[in-house]
Scaffold this active site. Sequence first.
Site, PDB file in Angstrom:
ATOM      1  N   HIS A 269       0.824  -1.214   0.000  1.00  0.00           N
ATOM      2  CA  HIS A 269       0.000   0.000   0.000  1.00  0.00           C
ATOM      3  C   HIS A 269       0.855   1.259   0.000  1.00  0.00           C
ATOM      4  O   HIS A 269       1.872   1.336   0.679  1.00  0.00           O
ATOM      5  CB  HIS A 269      -1.054   0.002   1.104  1.00  0.00           C
ATOM      6  CG  HIS A 269      -0.584   0.110   2.515  1.00  0.00           C
ATOM      7  ND1 HIS A 269      -0.357   1.317   3.136  1.00  0.00           N
ATOM      8  CD2 HIS A 269      -0.320  -0.832   3.449  1.00  0.00           C
ATOM      9  CE1 HIS A 269       0.008   1.104   4.398  1.00  0.00           C
ATOM     10  NE2 HIS A 269       0.049  -0.200   4.611  1.00  0.00           N
ATOM     11  N   ASP A 281       5.666   1.656   7.282  1.00  0.00           N
ATOM     12  CA  ASP A 281       4.278   1.252   6.987  1.00  0.00           C
ATOM     13  C   ASP A 281       3.622   2.218   6.017  1.00  0.00           C
ATOM     14  O   ASP A 281       3.069   3.208   6.431  1.00  0.00           O
ATOM     15  CB  ASP A 281       3.474   1.190   8.291  1.00  0.00           C
ATOM     16  CG  ASP A 281       2.059   0.706   8.081  1.00  0.00           C
ATOM     17  OD1 ASP A 281       1.750   0.214   6.980  1.00  0.00           O
ATOM     18  OD2 ASP A 281       1.252   0.833   9.025  1.00  0.00           O
ATOM     19  N   GLU A 313      -5.345   2.035   2.061  1.00  0.00           N
ATOM     20  CA  GLU A 313      -5.311   0.816   2.872  1.00  0.00           C
ATOM     21  C   GLU A 313      -5.619   1.168   4.320  1.00  0.00           C
ATOM     22  O   GLU A 313      -6.323   0.442   5.022  1.00  0.00           O
ATOM     23  CB  GLU A 313      -3.934   0.151   2.761  1.00  0.00           C
ATOM     24  CG  GLU A 313      -3.847  -1.244   3.376  1.00  0.00           C
ATOM     25  CD  GLU A 313      -3.417  -1.270   4.835  1.00  0.00           C
ATOM     26  OE1 GLU A 313      -3.285  -2.357   5.393  1.00  0.00           O
ATOM     27  OE2 GLU A 313      -3.229  -0.199   5.444  1.00  0.00           O
ATOM     28  N   GLU A 314      -5.073   2.293   4.755  1.00  0.00           N
ATOM     29  CA  GLU A 314      -5.199   2.680   6.166  1.00  0.00           C
ATOM     30  C   GLU A 314      -6.614   3.111   6.537  1.00  0.00           C
ATOM     31  O   GLU A 314      -6.911   3.318   7.701  1.00  0.00           O
ATOM     32  CB  GLU A 314      -4.208   3.801   6.500  1.00  0.00           C
ATOM     33  CG  GLU A 314      -2.738   3.421   6.293  1.00  0.00           C
ATOM     34  CD  GLU A 314      -2.200   2.418   7.313  1.00  0.00           C
ATOM     35  OE1 GLU A 314      -3.001   1.877   8.097  1.00  0.00           O
ATOM     36  OE2 GLU A 314      -0.988   2.178   7.311  1.00  0.00           O
ATOM     37  N   ASP A 342       3.731  -5.747   3.385  1.00  0.00           N
ATOM     38  CA  ASP A 342       3.293  -4.621   4.214  1.00  0.00           C
ATOM     39  C   ASP A 342       4.142  -4.579   5.485  1.00  0.00           C
ATOM     40  O   ASP A 342       3.953  -5.407   6.371  1.00  0.00           O
ATOM     41  CB  ASP A 342       1.806  -4.813   4.551  1.00  0.00           C
ATOM     42  CG  ASP A 342       1.188  -3.568   5.184  1.00  0.00           C
ATOM     43  OD1 ASP A 342       1.913  -2.580   5.395  1.00  0.00           O
ATOM     44  OD2 ASP A 342      -0.036  -3.595   5.445  1.00  0.00           O
ATOM     45  N   HIS A 440       2.310   3.674  12.965  1.00  0.00           N
ATOM     46  CA  HIS A 440       1.240   4.677  12.834  1.00  0.00           C
ATOM     47  C   HIS A 440       1.546   5.960  13.603  1.00  0.00           C
ATOM     48  O   HIS A 440       0.630   6.618  14.103  1.00  0.00           O
ATOM     49  CB  HIS A 440      -0.115   4.090  13.274  1.00  0.00           C
ATOM     50  CG  HIS A 440      -0.650   3.111  12.290  1.00  0.00           C
ATOM     51  ND1 HIS A 440      -1.844   2.455  12.452  1.00  0.00           N
ATOM     52  CD2 HIS A 440      -0.147   2.665  11.102  1.00  0.00           C
ATOM     53  CE1 HIS A 440      -2.057   1.648  11.409  1.00  0.00           C
ATOM     54  NE2 HIS A 440      -1.031   1.761  10.589  1.00  0.00           N
TER      55      HIS A 440
HETATM   56 ZN   LIG Z   1       0.442  -1.224   6.432  1.00  0.00          ZN
END
Ligand SMILES: [Zn+2]
Length: 509
Positions: A269, A281, A313-314, A342, A440
């Site tokens: 992603h 990420d 994706e998130e 990922d 994140h």
């Molecule tokens: Zn991810």
Amino acid sequence: MKVLLPLIALALSFPAFADPDVDIVDIEAAGVRPLRPLVDSERLQASISKNKLLGHAEKLLEFSKLSNNNRAFGSKGHNATVAYIKELLDATGFYDTHLETFVWPYSESNVSFSTEAKTYSTAPFTYGPGGDIEAPLVKVNNVGCTLEDFPQEVAGNVALILRGECEFGLKVAYAGAAGAAGAILYNNVNEGFGSGGTLAQPSRPEGPYVPVGGISGLEGKALMAALAEGQEVVGKIHATTFSEERYSSNVIATTKQGDKGNIIFAGAHSDSVPAGPGINDDGSGTISILEVALNLPRYRFKNAVRFGWWTAEEFGLVGSEYHVERLTDEQRQKIALYLNFDMLASPNSGYFVLDGDGSASGSPAPAGSDHIENVFLDWYEKRGLKTGQAAFSGSSDYDAFLNVGIPVGGVNTGASGVKTVEGAEWWGGEAGVAYDVCYHAICDTVDNLRVPIWEHNTKAAAHAIATYAKELPVGIPRERRASVASLLHDSMTYEERSHHACDHGVVTH
Ligand SMILES: [Zn+2]
Ligand SMILES: *[C@@H]1O[C@H](CO)[C@@H](O)[C@H](O)[C@H]1NC(C)=O
Ligand SMILES: *[C@@H]1O[C@H](CO)[C@@H](O)[C@H](O)[C@H]1NC(C)=O
């Protein structure tokens, strides 16, 4: 001028062309149609260099600075990422590339929660509305997955709800339906919700969303105990939110050469969360498959290779689902398998291989997934690297492919899960610490990458892609797949599917 020679003659008179180190571009400049060597896993792996990986990572970090240090879908930083990928691929002349552009609601929120006694560390939920509330807390029965769990006293007050069994969005919608002014979700483990979660859909038919925050299980239980004793606890929720419709794109690139009836598909992603630049990420996976894609043009191979860089994706695996939902049955049949990458460079990494045969989770992925798992396991084993297994928990873009019966596989290095003592013995790093402490978060920058491990995983990706592009083994079934309607199962909840709920899938055995 173009000199056209029979290919056999070409191979005989220029044996050097069998050497993949010969620069194809130079040969083309000399006006001779090159005979590319057959793809070779070792050679393809050898072309992966950590300096090139890092160079792309610096670019992505630079792009994040265009939009408040993130590359959330449809932001300037994300759009620059998408354009960068497409331009590099187009420059090779080796791929048919296109953008799949669509609109999706973007939302970002902040929330705080306090009582007279205490201010809580509170996690926001994507698509949660803004508002200021000051009202007594009311205990919701069970886990708040049916409207009946919400007592009448919830009306006008703050519903206190335990996590689990159904998606966050459903609980919050029922709170709204029961007339609650706001909702606090508390975790079903002692810890908090970390950087937050998502209600997964912008709205739901069950009821209106109300301002919501997430607190730790430990604190939630203490509040429950106080309510059970009959105390009145007044909660204050302050939530701000920003929403807009955003257009953004998947990048799809397919090799011009190779059998398009047997497509080897690899994906990652391209977007980050709004909270940070997302260089691990999933900048790492994005770049790994990009480097493989940029090195493939040196070779010829039997099966076509397709790459997908997924948007949003998130926000709930949106881009990959958008793509897979629009495949005709004919197009779906032509995809031999899908490989997902990922998070390949977590700073406190493990080596996790997706559990295709179901040996860890008990539920095998579509037939052929076991073969993919073994291709990865062999690669690590041959290098003396221990692996853990990652369950197909619906936390990344393989999910849409898996749900329509396509064999799936891939590797990752762990997210917010915590490394075990055994894991630290196997892989170094620190036991009792998350695989990626910057998961994140704003600190998911180039400094967050464990580069040697990233290089390994990129080579593992190159190996799997080269292996299957060269020849599809009998372990990957190619008979006609059942119709999608007969396969689709709706057991996966939105919460489970959301990347924010990731990590529950990572087990070390
Ligand atoms: Zn991810
Ligand atoms: C991002 O790209 C989309 C799709 O091309 C476009 O509609 C949108 O305006 C771009 N957003 C920004 C912030 O440039
Ligand atoms: C949330 O907080 C961050 C950091 O203070 C700020 O940059 C952002 O604009 C806020 N967003 C909303 C929707 O309140």
